[in-house]
Design a protein around this motif. Structure first.
Motif, PDB file in Angstrom:
ATOM      1  N   ASP A  63       0.811  -1.205   0.000  1.00 53.59           N
ATOM      2  CA  ASP A  63       0.000   0.000   0.000  1.00 53.59           C
ATOM      3  C   ASP A  63       0.854   1.269   0.000  1.00 53.59           C
ATOM      4  OD1 ASP A  63      -2.183  -1.655  -0.023  1.00 53.59           O
ATOM      5  OD2 ASP A  63      -2.705  -1.342   2.094  1.00 53.59           O
ATOM      6  N   ALA A  64       2.091   1.142   0.491  1.00 52.52           N
ATOM      7  CA  ALA A  64       3.004   2.284   0.478  1.00 52.52           C
ATOM      8  C   ALA A  64       3.592   2.534  -0.898  1.00 52.52           C
ATOM      9  CB  ALA A  64       4.132   2.072   1.493  1.00 52.52           C
ATOM     10  N   GLY A  65       3.443   1.577  -1.823  1.00 54.19           N
ATOM     11  CA  GLY A  65       3.965   1.738  -3.171  1.00 54.19           C
ATOM     12  C   GLY A  65       5.213   0.946  -3.473  1.00 54.19           C
ATOM     13  N   VAL A  66       5.624   0.073  -2.551  1.00 55.04           N
ATOM     14  CA  VAL A  66       6.772  -0.797  -2.786  1.00 55.04           C
ATOM     15  C   VAL A  66       6.357  -1.926  -3.731  1.00 55.04           C
ATOM     16  CG1 VAL A  66       8.380  -2.418  -1.675  1.00 55.04           C
ATOM     17  CG2 VAL A  66       7.798  -0.253  -0.556  1.00 55.04           C
ATOM     18  N   ASP A  67       7.253  -2.316  -4.626  1.00 58.87           N
ATOM     19  CA  ASP A  67       7.006  -3.456  -5.515  1.00 58.87           C
ATOM     20  C   ASP A  67       7.243  -4.736  -4.709  1.00 58.87           C
ATOM     21  OD1 ASP A  67       6.742  -5.279  -7.555  1.00 58.87           O
ATOM     22  OD2 ASP A  67       8.506  -4.615  -8.678  1.00 58.87           O
ATOM     23  N   VAL A  68       6.172  -5.436  -4.367  1.00 56.49           N
ATOM     24  CA  VAL A  68       6.263  -6.646  -3.553  1.00 56.49           C
ATOM     25  C   VAL A  68       6.139  -7.871  -4.447  1.00 56.49           C
ATOM     26  CG1 VAL A  68       5.246  -7.969  -1.656  1.00 56.49           C
ATOM     27  CG2 VAL A  68       5.315  -5.468  -1.536  1.00 56.49           C
ATOM     28  N   VAL A  69       7.085  -8.806  -4.298  1.00 53.88           N
ATOM     29  CA  VAL A  69       7.073 -10.079  -5.017  1.00 53.88           C
ATOM     30  C   VAL A  69       6.932 -11.167  -3.976  1.00 53.88           C
ATOM     31  CG1 VAL A  69       8.299 -11.591  -6.625  1.00 53.88           C
ATOM     32  CG2 VAL A  69       8.539  -9.103  -6.820  1.00 53.88           C
ATOM     33  N   LEU A  70       5.881 -11.972  -4.107  1.00 53.52           N
ATOM     34  CA  LEU A  70       5.490 -12.919  -3.058  1.00 53.52           C
ATOM     35  C   LEU A  70       5.520 -14.338  -3.618  1.00 53.52           C
ATOM     36  CD1 LEU A  70       4.425 -13.293  -0.194  1.00 53.52           C
ATOM     37  CD2 LEU A  70       2.181 -12.562  -0.992  1.00 53.52           C
ATOM     38  N   VAL A  71       6.452 -15.156  -3.114  1.00 51.33           N
ATOM     39  CA  VAL A  71       6.617 -16.515  -3.614  1.00 51.33           C
ATOM     40  C   VAL A  71       5.898 -17.515  -2.716  1.00 51.33           C
ATOM     41  CG1 VAL A  71       8.866 -16.742  -2.462  1.00 51.33           C
ATOM     42  CG2 VAL A  71       8.254 -18.316  -4.303  1.00 51.33           C
ATOM     43  N   VAL A  72       5.089 -18.352  -3.351  1.00 51.97           N
ATOM     44  CA  VAL A  72       4.532 -19.518  -2.678  1.00 51.97           C
ATOM     45  C   VAL A  72       5.536 -20.639  -2.932  1.00 51.97           C
ATOM     46  CG1 VAL A  72       2.553 -21.065  -2.464  1.00 51.97           C
ATOM     47  CG2 VAL A  72       2.207 -18.676  -3.139  1.00 51.97           C
ATOM     48  N   ALA A  73       6.375 -20.903  -1.942  1.00 52.49           N
ATOM     49  CA  ALA A  73       7.577 -21.720  -2.144  1.00 52.49           C
ATOM     50  C   ALA A  73       7.247 -23.207  -2.084  1.00 52.49           C
ATOM     51  CB  ALA A  73       8.634 -21.335  -1.117  1.00 52.49           C
ATOM     52  N   ASP A  74       6.571 -23.699  -3.117  1.00 50.37           N
ATOM     53  CA  ASP A  74       6.139 -25.097  -3.091  1.00 50.37           C
ATOM     54  C   ASP A  74       7.310 -26.066  -3.157  1.00 50.37           C
ATOM     55  OD1 ASP A  74       6.555 -24.232  -5.709  1.00 50.37           O
ATOM     56  OD2 ASP A  74       4.900 -25.385  -6.557  1.00 50.37           O
ATOM     57  N   TYR A  75       8.401 -25.716  -3.822  1.00 44.63           N
ATOM     58  CA  TYR A  75       9.564 -26.604  -3.823  1.00 44.63           C
ATOM     59  C   TYR A  75      10.148 -26.763  -2.419  1.00 44.63           C
ATOM     60  CZ  TYR A  75      10.297 -27.358  -8.852  1.00 44.63           C
ATOM     61  OH  TYR A  75      10.187 -27.767 -10.160  1.00 44.63           O
ATOM     62  N   GLN A  76       9.992 -25.744  -1.583  1.00 41.89           N
ATOM     63  CA  GLN A  76      10.558 -25.841  -0.243  1.00 41.89           C
ATOM     64  C   GLN A  76       9.760 -26.756   0.685  1.00 41.89           C
ATOM     65  OE1 GLN A  76      13.432 -24.916   0.510  1.00 41.89           O
ATOM     66  NE2 GLN A  76      13.879 -23.679  -1.294  1.00 41.89           N
ATOM     67  N   VAL A  77       8.574 -27.154   0.254  1.00 39.52           N
ATOM     68  CA  VAL A  77       7.799 -28.112   1.058  1.00 39.52           C
ATOM     69  C   VAL A  77       8.552 -29.429   1.193  1.00 39.52           C
ATOM     70  CG1 VAL A  77       5.648 -29.433   1.175  1.00 39.52           C
ATOM     71  CG2 VAL A  77       5.601 -27.052   0.453  1.00 39.52           C
ATOM     72  N   ILE A  78       9.309 -29.798   0.171  1.00 38.90           N
ATOM     73  CA  ILE A  78       9.978 -31.099   0.172  1.00 38.90           C
ATOM     74  C   ILE A  78      11.381 -31.043   0.771  1.00 38.90           C
ATOM     75  CG2 ILE A  78       8.641 -32.026  -1.740  1.00 38.90           C
ATOM     76  CD1 ILE A  78      10.939 -31.324  -3.620  1.00 38.90           C
ATOM     77  N   THR A  79      11.739 -29.913   1.395  1.00 37.93           N
ATOM     78  CA  THR A  79      13.068 -29.862   2.008  1.00 37.93           C
ATOM     79  C   THR A  79      13.197 -30.821   3.176  1.00 37.93           C
ATOM     80  OG1 THR A  79      12.363 -28.027   3.425  1.00 37.93           O
ATOM     81  CG2 THR A  79      13.514 -27.457   1.383  1.00 37.93           C
ATOM     82  N   ASP A  80      12.100 -31.037   3.912  1.00 32.63           N
ATOM     83  CA  ASP A  80      12.201 -31.830   5.140  1.00 32.63           C
ATOM     84  C   ASP A  80      11.054 -32.815   5.309  1.00 32.63           C
ATOM     85  OD1 ASP A  80      10.209 -30.009   5.562  1.00 32.63           O
ATOM     86  OD2 ASP A  80      10.939 -29.285   7.487  1.00 32.63           O
ATOM     87  N   ARG A  81      10.398 -33.183   4.208  1.00 31.25           N
ATOM     88  CA  ARG A  81       9.286 -34.134   4.337  1.00 31.25           C
ATOM     89  C   ARG A  81       9.163 -34.950   3.054  1.00 31.25           C
ATOM     90  NH1 ARG A  81       4.899 -30.339   6.199  1.00 31.25           N
ATOM     91  NH2 ARG A  81       6.743 -29.336   7.065  1.00 31.25           N
ATOM     92  N   ASP A  82       8.670 -36.170   3.208  1.00 25.60           N
ATOM     93  CA  ASP A  82       8.497 -37.072   2.073  1.00 25.60           C
ATOM     94  C   ASP A  82       7.113 -36.943   1.449  1.00 25.60           C
ATOM     95  OD1 ASP A  82      11.055 -38.205   2.518  1.00 25.60           O
ATOM     96  OD2 ASP A  82      10.215 -39.479   4.086  1.00 25.60           O
ATOM     97  N   ASP A  83       6.129 -36.575   2.255  1.00 27.10           N
ATOM     98  CA  ASP A  83       4.751 -36.505   1.786  1.00 27.10           C
ATOM     99  C   ASP A  83       4.309 -35.046   1.752  1.00 27.10           C
ATOM    100  OD1 ASP A  83       2.108 -36.822   1.155  1.00 27.10           O
ATOM    101  OD2 ASP A  83       1.546 -37.862   3.007  1.00 27.10           O
ATOM    102  N   THR A  84       3.971 -34.551   0.583  1.00 28.26           N
ATOM    103  CA  THR A  84       3.554 -33.153   0.461  1.00 28.26           C
ATOM    104  C   THR A  84       2.071 -32.972   0.728  1.00 28.26           C
ATOM    105  OG1 THR A  84       3.118 -33.363  -1.918  1.00 28.26           O
ATOM    106  CG2 THR A  84       5.346 -32.707  -1.245  1.00 28.26           C
ATOM    107  N   GLY A  85       1.338 -34.071   0.884  1.00 34.21           N
ATOM    108  CA  GLY A  85      -0.101 -33.956   1.093  1.00 34.21           C
ATOM    109  C   GLY A  85      -0.787 -33.447  -0.170  1.00 34.21           C
ATOM    110  N   ASP A  86      -1.930 -32.820   0.011  1.00 36.29           N
ATOM    111  CA  ASP A  86      -2.672 -32.260  -1.119  1.00 36.29           C
ATOM    112  C   ASP A  86      -2.146 -30.860  -1.390  1.00 36.29           C
ATOM    113  OD1 ASP A  86      -4.440 -31.473  -3.052  1.00 36.29           O
ATOM    114  OD2 ASP A  86      -6.253 -31.987  -1.928  1.00 36.29           O
ATOM    115  N   LEU A  87      -1.007 -30.788  -2.061  1.00 39.64           N
ATOM    116  CA  LEU A  87      -0.336 -29.504  -2.241  1.00 39.64           C
ATOM    117  C   LEU A  87      -1.185 -28.501  -3.022  1.00 39.64           C
ATOM    118  CD1 LEU A  87       2.210 -27.992  -1.532  1.00 39.64           C
ATOM    119  CD2 LEU A  87       3.311 -28.940  -3.568  1.00 39.64           C
ATOM    120  N   PRO A  88      -1.857 -28.890  -4.099  1.00 39.63           N
ATOM    121  CA  PRO A  88      -2.698 -27.898  -4.794  1.00 39.63           C
ATOM    122  C   PRO A  88      -3.745 -27.273  -3.887  1.00 39.63           C
ATOM    123  CG  PRO A  88      -2.378 -29.828  -6.179  1.00 39.63           C
ATOM    124  CD  PRO A  88      -1.824 -30.172  -4.829  1.00 39.63           C
TER     125      PRO A  88
END
Length: 364
Positions: A63-88
Motif C-alpha cells: 500500500d506504500a507503493g513498494v514493488d512486492v514479489v510474493l513466492v509460494v515456495a512449493d519446492y521448499q515443502v519437500i526440504t524436510d518431508r516425504d509426503d507433500t499432502g494435497d499440495l494444490p
C-alpha cells in the motif's frame, strides 16, 4: 507475531536496526526504488501468527507503493518431508489467505516456485559461489536439520542444506533489494548478499549486475498457540485465519494463562498472559500495557473475553472477504497465479539470459 523473544542486540544487530529505520524513512520518500521479495512454504493454511508477523507488513509495504514479489515456495515443502499432502489444495488456501488479508495481485506479484524454471536454474551457478563450510555454519540450516531429525528421524536433505542459496535465487532473480526479516534470519540474507557480491566480482566487475539486498527488520516476535508453545501449523495449536467465530472463541477459551488474578504485561515472567495482551492490543488498536490496565484485577477470564472480542471483530472483514473469494476459489486462485507466474517467468528469463551472457555460456 507476539510475545517478544528478542535477544539483547549485538553490535551488528544494532547496526542492522539503525539501517532498517533509515530504510523505512526512504520508503516513505521514494517507495518505487524498492523491490521486496518474501513468501511462505505452503504447508498449511495461514494462521494468526502469519498475519501479525508477516502478512500485515506485506500489505503495508504494498500500500506504500513498494514493488512486492510474493513466492509460494512449493519446492521448499519437500526440504524436510516425504509426503507433500494435497499440495494444490494447500496452495489454494494460502493464496486465498493472501487475498483476504489485503494482498492485491494487480500490485503484488504472487507466484509459485515450480512454475518458474529459470529462477531455479540460477541455483546452479549460485552454488559455485559458496562453500560447504559456509553453508554448514548457517545457524538456521543447523536448526532446521535438528528439527527435521526430531520430527521425522531423517537426515538433512540436500535441498534443505542448500536452502540459503535457493533463497538467494528467489531474491536475486527479480533483483530484489529489500527483504523483510527478523534478526534470526540475517544469516540467510547474508548468504544472498555474498552470492550477489561474488557473482559481481567474478562476472560483472565493471558494472555490478545484482544488488546486495538489505534487511528490513521486523520484530522478532512469537505468537503462542493454545498450548503455550509457538503457534505452528505442524503442532496443531494454531488459530487459522479461515477459522469460524465459534472456533476463535474456543481457541482463546483453551489458551493458557497463569494463576495470578491481576493482569499485567510481563513478557519474561508471564509469557502466556503477555501473548494474549499483545494479540488483543493489536486488534483493539491499543498497547499491551493499556489493555492490561483495563483488565487489572478482573482476571484471566475477563482477559480472554476482551481478547476474543477484539480478534473476532478485527478478523471479521478478512473472513468475509475470504468467504466471498472461496465461493469461486479455483478460478480466483488460477487467475492470480497465472498473472503472477507470467510476470515472474518474464523477469526470471531475462535474468537467466543476462547471467548466461555474463558467464560466457551463450553459444548461439
Amino acid at each position: 507475531m507476539t510475545v517478544l523473544t528478542t535477544p539483547a542486540p549485538t553490535a551488528s544487530a544494532a547496526v542492522a536496526q539503525a539501517r532498517s529505520a533509515a530504510i523505512e524513512a526512504e520508503i516513505a520518500r521514494d517507495p518505487g526504488r524498492f523491490r521486496v521479495l518474501t513468501g511462505d512454504r505452503p504447508t498449511g493454511a495461514l494462521h494468526l501468527g502469519h498475519l501479525l508477523a508477516t502478512l500485515d507488513n506485506r500489505v503495508r509495504l504494498q500500500d506504500a507503493g513498494v514493488d512486492v514479489v510474493l513466492v509460494v515456495a512449493d519446492y521448499q515443502v519437500i526440504t524436510d518431508r516425504d509426503d507433500t499432502g494435497d499440495l494444490p489444495a494447500v496452495v489454494r488456501e494460502v493464496v486465498l489467505d493472501y487475498l483476504a488479508a489485503g494482498i492485491d495481485p494487480a500490485r503484488t506479484t504472487v507466484f509459485t516456485h515450480s512454475a518458474v524454471p529459470a529462477l531455479n536454474q540460477l541455483l546452479l551457478p549460485f552454488l559455485s559461489l559458496v562453500s560447504v563450510a559456509e553453508l554448514e555454519r548457517n545457524p538456521t540450516v543447523k536448526a532446521e536439520a535438528v528439527d527435521a531429525e526430531r520430527r521425522q528421524g531423517r537426515g538433512m536433505s540436500g535441498l534443505l542444506f542448500t536452502y540459503p542459496v535457493h533463497q538467494a535465487a528467489d531474491i536475486l532473480f527479480c533483483h530484489g533489494n529489500l527483504v523483510p526479516v527478523g534478526l534470526d534470519q540475517l544469516p540467510h540474507l547474508e548468504t544472498t548478499r555474498t552470492v550477489a557480491r561474488r557473482f559481481n566480482q567474478r562476472y560483472a566487475a565493471a558494472r555490478p549486475y545484482f544488488p546486495e539486498p538489505e534487511a528490513l527488520l521486523t520484530p522478532s516476535l512469537t505468537v503462542l498457540g493454545d498450548d503455550g508453545a509457538k503457534m505452528s501449523k505442524s503442532r496443531g495449536n494454531a488459530l487459522e485465519l479461515r477459522a469460524s467465530e465459534d472456533e476463535t472463541v474456543a481457541f482463546f477459551r483453551r489458551a493458557r494463562t497463569d494463576s495470578e488474578r491481576h493482569i499485567a504485561f510481563d513478557p519474561e515472567g508471564r509469557p502466556e498472559v503477555a501473548n494474549l495482551l499483545r494479540i488483543g492490543a493489536h486488534f483493539a488498536g491499543t498497547t499491551p500495557e493499556d489493555l492490561a490496565a483495563s483488565v487489572a484485577d478482573a482476571g484471566a477470564g475477563r482477559l480472554k473475553a476482551v481478547v476474543t472480542e477484539a480478534v473476532v471483530e478485527g478478523l471479521r472483514p478478512l473472513r468475509e472477504r475470504r468467504r466471498a473469494l472461496a465461493a469461486d476459489a479455483p478460478a480466483v486462485v488460477r487467475d492470480v497465479l497465472a498473472r503472477g507466474n507470467a510476470r515472474a517467468n518474464a523477469v526470471a528469463d531475462r535474468t537467466l539470459a543476462d547471467v548466461r551472457d555474463l558467464m560466457g555460456t551463450v553459444y548461439s
